[in-house]
Scaffold this active site. Structure first.
Site, PDB file in Angstrom:
ATOM      1  N   LYS A 171       0.800  -1.229   0.000  1.00  0.00           N
ATOM      2  CA  LYS A 171       0.000   0.000   0.000  1.00  0.00           C
ATOM      3  C   LYS A 171       0.835   1.282   0.000  1.00  0.00           C
ATOM      4  O   LYS A 171       0.342   2.348  -0.387  1.00  0.00           O
ATOM      5  CB  LYS A 171      -0.949   0.004   1.196  1.00  0.00           C
ATOM      6  CG  LYS A 171      -2.103  -0.985   1.094  1.00  0.00           C
ATOM      7  CD  LYS A 171      -3.150  -0.502   0.113  1.00  0.00           C
ATOM      8  CE  LYS A 171      -4.412  -1.351   0.190  1.00  0.00           C
ATOM      9  NZ  LYS A 171      -5.478  -0.823  -0.675  1.00  0.00           N
ATOM     10  N   SER A 177       0.619 -10.105  -0.353  1.00  0.00           N
ATOM     11  CA  SER A 177       0.334  -8.666  -0.344  1.00  0.00           C
ATOM     12  C   SER A 177       0.578  -7.977   0.989  1.00  0.00           C
ATOM     13  O   SER A 177       0.753  -6.758   1.025  1.00  0.00           O
ATOM     14  CB  SER A 177      -1.113  -8.415  -0.787  1.00  0.00           C
ATOM     15  OG  SER A 177      -2.016  -9.070   0.094  1.00  0.00           O
TER      16      SER A 177
END
Length: 422
Positions: free
Chosen positions: A59, A315
């Protein structure tokens, strides 16, 4: 007059510009072959380790690329975001690095560990506001603040600069794998920023690669939207995979993904939990539920990926340790090894002793026992959780319960009751 196509698609030039901005900010994370998965699937399975970023997720890429593109007026007016997890940490670190003031709205029930992480990354440049019970509450408060004070909202996924930042994951994979063809990439989908960006890069630089999106079974917003051929908001979702559970994907992301994804599959939350435990116990890798999505989807493609080069995006690793018990429980339920019953103890002395001695098998364990009535403890109904060694042990267990008149009800397939136990 020829109609101009105004649909947004991230250009390769824009993604390369984002990569330049992120140089020295986001790590070029390793692409690592995993021997255990490769052997199991008879394929070359590689992990793209975005869990090794400073904020422990990809992110930072989108957040920094977006915030660094703001005008001087926007910077002066400050920025706002809403998040209960990885996006908040990416925004917080970006604010500190760029020396921009920001306010981060988080739901009040957000675990303290996550709140402290956000404060640590943002230091004096961010202000955390805890409000409401859900992400939607925090989101609405953030939008209200933007409108009232003319601040800039940093969206977690439905934003061109955010998509271009996340797309740099795809650039890195192609650069790291340039000597061999990449046959498949499995990518987790939440709001769709990563899948839209990555798949756009591959469409240009490696169009033969099949990009498979993976969503949690309880929040199939991209799959539903693609099936309906329009971006569709789900009425309700299962929030367990908090990093990938959204009711509606981004409009920009949906438009891109419906064209660039080869397939979208869903994975049971229990399967994700088993993947988390296996990665920790067998590979010493800590992942959050969303971080385990891509690996959990491999089983559905096992016949297609034999002998192929496959990349799975890990992720994120912001896993809350207080969830460990729930993760273990969900994994056992998915494996059909944990079962809950209402047991009606017959109105006779010694019934509980008989249940343990005559009904339970030698390897069956009682893991939960709660009387539902304040009566004599050997004569009342109870909710009982049993852990079995094999799924095949269930049928004979139920048969014996009925034979001895202990059986009341089976709770695993009754979600309205079951939610109070798990």
């Amino acid at each position: 007059m020829k109609q101009t196509d105004t649909t947004y698609k991230p250009s390769l030039e824009a993604v390369e510009t984002a990569a330049e901005k992120l140089h020295g900010i986001a790590n070029v994370t390793p692409l690592m072959k995993n021997a255990r998965y490769s052997k199991h699937f008879d394929a070359n399975i590689y992990f793209k380790r975005e869990d090794l970023q400073e904020v422990r997720s990809y992110k930072i890429r989108g957040a920094y690329n977006k915030i660094s593109s703001l005008s001087s007026t926007q910077i002066e007016n400050e920025i706002v975001c809403a998040s209960a997890g990885n996006h908040a940490q990416g925004v917080a670190l970006s604010c500190k690095l760029l020396k921009i003031k920001g306010t981060i709205f988080m739901p009040a029930p957000t675990p303290n560990q996550k709140i402290q992480q956000v404060k640590m990354f943002g230091e004096d440049y961010i202000n955390v506001v805890l409000i409401g019970d859900t992400f939607d509450d925090a989101y609405n408060a953030a939008i209200e603040e933007c409108e009232k004070l003319n601040k800039t909202f940093i969206h977690p996924f439905n934003d061109e600069k955010v998509i271009e930042g996340q797309a740099t994951v795809g650039l890195e994979i192609i650069d790291q794998f340039k000597s061999h063809p990449i046959d498949y990439v499995l990518v987790p989908i939440g709001g769709g920023g990563l899948s839209a960006g990555l798949s756009s890069v591959f469409a240009v630089l490696s169009p033969q690669t099949k990009i498979i999106g993976v969503e949690p079974k309880g929040a199939p917003s991209m799959l539903t939207s693609i099936k309906n051929n329009r971006n569709t908001e789900l009425k309700s979702i299962e929030n367990f995979v908090d990093g990938a559970a959204v009711k509606r994907v981004g409009d920009l992301n949906f438009t891109i993904c419906k064209e660039t994804l080869h397939d979208v599959i869903t994975v049971d939350e229990g399967k994700i939990c088993q993947t988390i435990l296996d990665l920790y116990n067998k590979d010493a890798i800590v992942v959050e539920p969303a971080g385990a999505l891509s690996l959990s989807g491999l089983e559905q493609y096992k016949e297609y990926i034999k002998g192929k080069n496959v990349v799975c995006i890990i992720s994120g690793s912001n896993n809350d340790i207080t969830r460990t018990a729930e993760i273990k429980e969900r994994a056992l339920l998915y494996a059909n090894l944990k079962h809950y019953f209402i047991i009606k103890f017959p109105q006779r002395s010694g019934a509980l002793r008989e249940f343990v001695a005559e009904i339970l098998g030698p390897t069956d364990d009682i893991t939960h026992f709660e009387y539902t009535k304040k009566t004599n403890r050997e004569n009342g109904a109870a909710v009982v959780g049993l852990q079995l060694k094999s799924p095949e042990d269930l049928k004979p267990l139920i048969t014996k319960m009925k034979l001895y008149n202990f059986y009341g009800d089976y709770l695993n397939d009754k979600p309205d009751l079951f939610q109070f136990l798990v």
